[in-house]
Write a protein that holds these residues in place. Structure first.
Motif, PDB file in Angstrom:
ATOM      1  N   THR A 165       0.840  -1.208   0.000  1.00  9.32           N
ATOM      2  CA  THR A 165       0.000   0.000   0.000  1.00  9.32           C
ATOM      3  C   THR A 165       0.871   1.253   0.000  1.00  9.32           C
ATOM      4  O   THR A 165       0.662   2.162  -0.815  1.00  9.32           O
ATOM      5  CB  THR A 165      -0.914  -0.021   1.243  1.00  9.32           C
ATOM      6  N   ASP A 224       1.862  -4.417  -9.390  1.00  9.87           N
ATOM      7  CA  ASP A 224       1.538  -4.925  -8.057  1.00  9.87           C
ATOM      8  C   ASP A 224       1.439  -6.444  -8.186  1.00  9.87           C
ATOM      9  O   ASP A 224       0.504  -6.964  -8.776  1.00  9.87           O
ATOM     10  CB  ASP A 224       0.207  -4.291  -7.613  1.00  9.87           C
ATOM     11  N   TYR A 245       0.150 -11.106  -5.232  1.00 11.61           N
ATOM     12  CA  TYR A 245      -0.395 -12.478  -5.243  1.00 11.61           C
ATOM     13  C   TYR A 245       0.431 -13.428  -6.106  1.00 11.61           C
ATOM     14  O   TYR A 245      -0.079 -14.448  -6.571  1.00 11.61           O
ATOM     15  CB  TYR A 245      -1.855 -12.449  -5.747  1.00 11.61           C
ATOM     16  N   SER A 279       2.432  -9.590   2.954  1.00  9.77           N
ATOM     17  CA  SER A 279       1.065  -9.771   3.441  1.00  9.77           C
ATOM     18  C   SER A 279       0.395 -11.075   3.015  1.00  9.77           C
ATOM     19  O   SER A 279      -0.145 -11.805   3.841  1.00  9.77           O
ATOM     20  CB  SER A 279       0.183  -8.619   2.958  1.00  9.77           C
ATOM     21  N   ARG A 305       2.585  -5.282   7.834  1.00  7.96           N
ATOM     22  CA  ARG A 305       2.841  -4.095   7.032  1.00  7.96           C
ATOM     23  C   ARG A 305       4.289  -4.017   6.521  1.00  7.96           C
ATOM     24  O   ARG A 305       5.004  -3.043   6.749  1.00  7.96           O
ATOM     25  CB  ARG A 305       2.476  -2.799   7.807  1.00  7.96           C
TER      26      ARG A 305
HETATM   27  C1  LIG Z   1      -3.810  -5.945  -5.213  1.00  2.00           C
HETATM   28  C2  LIG Z   1      -3.443  -5.609  -3.816  1.00  2.00           C
HETATM   29  N1  LIG Z   1      -2.381  -4.835  -3.590  1.00  2.00           N
HETATM   30  C3  LIG Z   1      -2.021  -4.488  -2.339  1.00  2.00           C
HETATM   31  C4  LIG Z   1      -2.734  -4.931  -1.237  1.00  2.00           C
HETATM   32  C5  LIG Z   1      -2.311  -4.524   0.135  1.00  2.00           C
HETATM   33  O1  LIG Z   1      -1.004  -4.963   0.347  1.00  2.00           O
HETATM   34  P1  LIG Z   1      -0.243  -4.647   1.702  1.00  2.00           P
HETATM   35  O2  LIG Z   1      -0.893  -5.383   2.803  1.00  2.00           O
HETATM   36  O3  LIG Z   1       1.155  -5.137   1.423  1.00  2.00           O
HETATM   37  O4  LIG Z   1      -0.279  -3.174   1.897  1.00  2.00           O
HETATM   38  C6  LIG Z   1      -3.860  -5.731  -1.426  1.00  2.00           C
HETATM   39  C7  LIG Z   1      -4.661  -6.187  -0.266  1.00  2.00           C
HETATM   40  O5  LIG Z   1      -5.746  -6.662  -0.361  1.00  2.00           O
HETATM   41  C8  LIG Z   1      -4.211  -6.077  -2.738  1.00  2.00           C
HETATM   42  O6  LIG Z   1      -5.272  -6.849  -2.985  1.00  2.00           O
END
Ligand SMILES: Cc1ncc(COP(=O)(O)O)c(C=O)c1O
Length: 395
Positions: A102, A208, A211, A241, A250
């Motif tokens: 995030t 990003d 996953y 995460s 985090r």
């Molecule tokens: C596509 C995507 N990016 C980032 C995040 C959040 O990631 P992080 O917990 O590393 O901030 C999520 C969480 O649901 C997500 O689905």
């Protein structure tokens, strides 16, 4: 003398709403509903990773880490990237650790985008991207991912629509693969097409890949930076995460060429200084887990996916089979509710299952009969949710 009334809220903050996903979690708690809304696991993180965090605190790793990340974690990220993606990255000049994917996304945008620039986002999108674009002053340009005709098919974009979204103001395209909420895993051919447009319009790709290890049906994660000609124009975002089931820790990171990394590190430093030092130490242990860990992770998620997919289909929803990530997007038009929000309110309050209204993943109205369910849950949780879902009836 009064200077008159003026808004106490910035124009930026006024442009977006609070996260619908997080709101659904609060609603789920209020109604004691099973939470298939927000994407966090209800099962434990790997024991050795938790132990590493405990040991880090016990051995007094309690002060600020280097602002762009502890050397050990950056070395582990570089080693894992070389092993899994075949990419050589310099931990001293090309990796920045931050507070989750995030923070990584907003830091990347603030470091590379100026007001007036355009950023391309595939729609439906992870809802943070819309707010991130606004906060960085960029104008988002949305390109549709269309659901397949048959629910076992793939979500697709129209190459002509994508090309039309690029212009002289395009600074970057945000790519999320495997994708939340659709489960789409972008193919090499699609990524090459995106590469050609990025090169033609001198745009960056901000990817990003949170996953990356959650994949089904033989789909392969291709990291866009590995596509020829992309390493120098890609900012790769990832984090602990989802892969290690620690969404509350985090810890995330960015990989980018040195000039972009320098800019990102400055922004990151003034945003948050750094991610939690003991959890970075545990992150280095997590990233060195053997390959078998990732095989089990994917296999466990496959059985969770199949369990929820079957339950949703039995309950009468059109449930699109995801190829990756841990969400199922559905179409609920057959239930004759006013819209997705109306459907989800009923689902939470009367059926006892929380999900996310599809419209929160769209800028357009295309999501108004779609609903997203998360299956990062124990089999017992999914079984209980499945039983409740069978009580759903059309209006
Ligand atoms: C596509 C995507 N990016 C980032 C995040 C959040 O990631 P992080 O917990 O590393 O901030 C999520 C969480 O649901 C997500 O689905």
């Amino acid at each position: 003398m009064s200077i008159g009334t003026r808004s106490r809220i910035s124009a930026k903050a006024a442009q977006f709403t609070e996260s619908v996903i997080r709101e659904m979690t609060r609603e789920a708690l209020r109604h004691n509903a099973i939470n298939l809304a927000q994407g966090f696991p209800d099962f434990p993180a790997p024991a050795e990773v938790k132990l590493a965090a405990q040991e880090a605190i016990a051995s007094d790793i309690n002060q600020y880490a280097i602002t762009w990340g502890s050397r050990d974690l950056r070395n582990a990220i570089a080693a894992k990237t070389a092993e899994w993606q075949g990419l050589t990255v310099d931990p001293e000049r090309e990796i920045t650790v931050c507070c989750g994917a995030t923070e990584a996304m907003i830091a990347a945008l603030l470091a590379t985008v100026d007001p007036g620039d355009e950023v391309i986002v595939f729609e439906p999108f992870y809802e943070n991207y819309g707010a991130d674009a606004i906060l960085s002053g960029a104008t988002p340009r949305y390109v549709s991912l269309r659901p397949p005709e048959h629910p076992d098919g793939d979500w697709q974009f129209d190459p002509a629509e994508l090309r039309a979204a690029f212009n002289a103001h395009t600074r970057a395209i945000i790519l999320n693969t495997p994708n939340n909420p659709t489960g789409k895993v972008f193919t090499p051919t699609e990524l090459e097409l995106i590469r050609d447009l990025c090169v033609e319009f001198d745009a960056l790709a901000i990817t990003d890949e949170i996953y990356e290890h959650i994949l089904y049906d033989g789909s392969r994660h291709i990291s866009p930076a590995t596509i020829e000609g992309m390493a120098d124009r890609t900012i790769t975002i990832n984090g602990m995460s989802k892969t290690y089931s620690v969404t509350g820790w985090r810890v995330g990171w960015l990989i980018a060429p040195p000039d972009l990394t320098s800019a990102i590190r400055k922004v990151h430093d003034f945003l948050t200084v750094g991610a939690a030092a003991p959890l970075q130490a545990a992150g280095a242990v997590a990233l060195r887990l053997p390959e078998s860990y990732y095989q089990h992770l994917s296999a466990d998620y496959l059985s969770r996916r199949d369990q929820l997919l079957n339950a949703l289909r039995e309950a009468g929803l059109i449930a699109y089979r995801p190829r990756g990530a841990y969400y199922i997007m559905t179409d609920v038009a057959a239930f004759n509710f006013k819209d997705d929000v109306d459907f989800v309110r009923h689902l939470i309050a009367d059926i006892g299952v929380a999900a996310v209204p599809g419209s929160s993943f769209y800028n357009s109205t295309l999501g108004s009969q779609q609903v997203r369910f998360a299956f990062c849950k124990r089999a017992e949780t999914l079984t209980a949710a499945s039983e409740r879902l069978q009580r759903l009836r059309p209006r």
